[in-house]
Design an enzyme around this catalytic site. Sequence first.
Site, PDB file in Angstrom:
ATOM      1  N   HIS A   6      -8.804  13.804  -2.173  1.00  0.00           N
ATOM      2  CA  HIS A   6      -8.495  12.867  -3.248  1.00  0.00           C
ATOM      3  C   HIS A   6      -8.605  13.652  -4.552  1.00  0.00           C
ATOM      4  CE1 HIS A   6      -8.692   9.446  -5.902  1.00  0.00           C
ATOM      5  NE2 HIS A   6      -8.357   8.666  -4.890  1.00  0.00           N
ATOM      6  N   GLN A  11      -7.674  15.495   4.311  1.00  0.00           N
ATOM      7  CA  GLN A  11      -7.094  14.799   3.164  1.00  0.00           C
ATOM      8  C   GLN A  11      -8.056  14.882   1.981  1.00  0.00           C
ATOM      9  OE1 GLN A  11      -6.343  10.410   3.515  1.00  0.00           O
ATOM     10  NE2 GLN A  11      -4.239  11.120   3.516  1.00  0.00           N
ATOM     11  N   ARG A  67      -0.747  12.326  -5.239  1.00  0.00           N
ATOM     12  CA  ARG A  67      -2.080  12.917  -5.043  1.00  0.00           C
ATOM     13  C   ARG A  67      -2.042  14.432  -4.865  1.00  0.00           C
ATOM     14  NH1 ARG A  67      -5.694   9.293  -0.840  1.00  0.00           N
ATOM     15  NH2 ARG A  67      -5.934   7.509  -2.210  1.00  0.00           N
ATOM     16  N   LEU A  81     -15.950   8.796  -5.659  1.00  0.00           N
ATOM     17  CA  LEU A  81     -14.529   8.614  -5.931  1.00  0.00           C
ATOM     18  C   LEU A  81     -14.245   7.852  -7.227  1.00  0.00           C
ATOM     19  CD1 LEU A  81     -12.176   9.335  -3.963  1.00  0.00           C
ATOM     20  CD2 LEU A  81     -12.059   6.907  -3.472  1.00  0.00           C
ATOM     21  N   GLU A 117      -7.475   5.918  -8.253  1.00  0.00           N
ATOM     22  CA  GLU A 117      -6.215   6.267  -8.912  1.00  0.00           C
ATOM     23  C   GLU A 117      -5.886   5.298 -10.046  1.00  0.00           C
ATOM     24  OE1 GLU A 117      -4.857   6.842  -5.214  1.00  0.00           O
ATOM     25  OE2 GLU A 117      -4.479   8.953  -5.585  1.00  0.00           O
ATOM     26  N   PHE A 133       0.864  -1.178   0.000  1.00  0.00           N
ATOM     27  CA  PHE A 133       0.000   0.000   0.000  1.00  0.00           C
ATOM     28  C   PHE A 133       0.901   1.229   0.000  1.00  0.00           C
ATOM     29  CE2 PHE A 133      -3.515   2.694   1.031  1.00  0.00           C
ATOM     30  CZ  PHE A 133      -4.632   1.958   0.672  1.00  0.00           C
ATOM     31  N   ARG A 154      -2.832  11.600   6.818  1.00  0.00           N
ATOM     32  CA  ARG A 154      -2.987  10.213   7.254  1.00  0.00           C
ATOM     33  C   ARG A 154      -2.336   9.235   6.276  1.00  0.00           C
ATOM     34  NH1 ARG A 154      -6.640   6.319   5.850  1.00  0.00           N
ATOM     35  NH2 ARG A 154      -7.794   7.802   4.563  1.00  0.00           N
ATOM     36  N   HIS A 175     -11.864  13.961   1.629  1.00  0.00           N
ATOM     37  CA  HIS A 175     -11.931  12.523   1.878  1.00  0.00           C
ATOM     38  C   HIS A 175     -11.858  12.158   3.366  1.00  0.00           C
ATOM     39  CE1 HIS A 175     -11.679   8.387   0.728  1.00  0.00           C
ATOM     40  NE2 HIS A 175     -10.454   8.222   1.149  1.00  0.00           N
TER      41      HIS A 175
END
Lengths: 594, 84
Positions: free
Chosen positions: A245, A243, A289, A255, A258, A122, A397, A356
């Site tokens: 996106h 945060q 991002r 959403l 990506e 991740f 985060r 987000h």
Amino acid sequence: MSKITIPVRKFDAVIVGAGGAGLRAAIQLSEAGLKTAVLSKVFPTRSHTVAAQGGVSASLGNSEEDHWHWHMYDTVKGSDWLGDQDAIEYMCRKAPEAVVELEHFGMPFDRTDEGKIYQRPFGGHMSNFGEKPVRRACAAADRTGHAMLHALYQRNVRANTQFFVEWMALDLIRDAEGQVLGVIALEMETGDVVAFHAKATIFATGGAGRIYYSSTNAFINTGDGLGMAARAGIALEDMEFWQFHPTGVAGAGVLITEGVRGEGGILRNSDNERFMERYAPNAKDLASRDVVSRAMVTEINEGRGCGPHKDFVLLDITHLDPATIMKRLPGIREISIQFAGIDPIKAPIPVVPTCHYQMGGIPTNYHGQAVNPDGSTVKGFYAAGECACASVHGANRLGTNSLLDLLVFGKSSGDSVVEAIKADPKDLKELPADFAERTLARLNRLNTQKGGASVNETRLEMQRTMQKHCGVFRFKDMLVEGVSKICDIEKAVHLTEIGDKSQTWNTARVEALELDNLIEVAKSTMVSAEARKESRGAHVRDDAPDTAANPNGRDDEIWLKHSLWHREGNRLSYKPVNLKPLSVETIALKTRAY
Amino acid sequence: MEAGAELNRLRWRCTRRAMLEMDILLGSFLDKHYAGLTPEQAAVFVALADMEDLELWPLITGKRECENSVQAEVVTMLRNVKVK
């Protein structure tokens, strides 16, 4: 004048919110034999935790070597050094235990051939202090949050937790000494207003992403816990950090992953230009991002946005083979058709940077206890999950730490309550005589308001103002103007009028009460963002650019501190970041670069 | 329960869901189509709104088959609802 009274129900503990954090906390309380009430606006398994699909991180080391200290390093770095290192160490050390416990509760994690919990890579998860990617995310297919909620809910059913479903908490009850004695709540079905008198109150109310016009958050995320805390005189921490996106469907917020750019999707402006070539000549549309989001906002601000209001850009995959789209991105095609009214095989998708996740919230320590600005704890009050600020996410985060946060701090807040009640088993402290006065006055105002503002229009104005003045890329003059605008909108919020005055299922009233909470979050965000004159993590200002003295615009000399917004006086104070972990050396300040 | 209250309860259950996609879709459907449904279709819609989001989405996208023809009618209407 005689006092108006409301019914009072007595519990050992009351939890507001039945998402991951609330359910995890409730298990600790109910299994310890405490009489526990959990209030939720919706049935527990309909909480927004369901939307967390990516996974939960823990250094189990099932696929390759991993260590909680490496996870801690990644989290501190992700937070741009604004996270408290004691809380971050605590969370990362507890992560393996939290995941294994969840497995024992029946969580159907994906498994390796040997039967261990499968772990996948991740973004931002690295081994050996940032050296190379490591597989640390544990998931249950793409339904991790959903599966987690079900496992936690079932465990609560077994432990006899008492749920109050379709109840909305309205206000905290605090006495003259500042101790929290429960909440006042509204039952939607009857319109009854009831006090939940308790020795301990845990807020697990989730985020408040609906303060923004474009948000991936479900409609339920109205920051009820933050509004209640602010009205009760509790300062909110680091509210400028949200945060975003880069690619939410314009207008809807839904959403677009990506993966679309990974498959060759290209961002274009109104001149049909592939503008990312100018901002990131190498990575182009696959830049990180924040780089992509800032470029999109710059294009829109400079008049190269698309559509009648020039307020979005286009994500183009029309050059891809339709068979590839059907095979690799079927879900995205469905979402685009459904929510943008566009088949991406034939036309590009309108997108904007979209809110987000909320990093700030109710200040807590790693025990889940709410803390005052002077570091003392707020007696009887606890918080966990997105509504709390422990602070483990700091200025940004790390992916998959949101589910970890709610497991670890849901449990620690529950344990803290159990200990506090065991240490002081006295009866409930008496409620102040006027405990319901402010809440009833607020409800009465709403019932009798004439000639006031519409709830929908006022909310929309707040959302547009937040998006325009305090979005993913921030500008000094816009922020200054934004503070004055949001204060004007607040005046309208205090004068909202509803047509429906009925008692049973009056959703107009509930929406007006939600707006009372949203506006507190919006104000705290705008004011904190205007004041923080640096760029750090998700808070990026045009007037705090990347320089040799301040790489990425971060200014540790002045701004390595937490913001605390106080509703009374709409003012800020600050407190130091805790750079001292529990058992290891401080992870020293460094420029955040990936 | 009075009709107005019942509709409000349904509105709450359509627009306070786990996922934004479903808030938008079910909320838009309620505003645009619910009043025109037959009683049978309306009952099916209420049952769909009671489902969890991750069960309902595969029905809407056609990944899961509908149970009967009335459900299929309502799901088709849901799929075609204009949210913009």
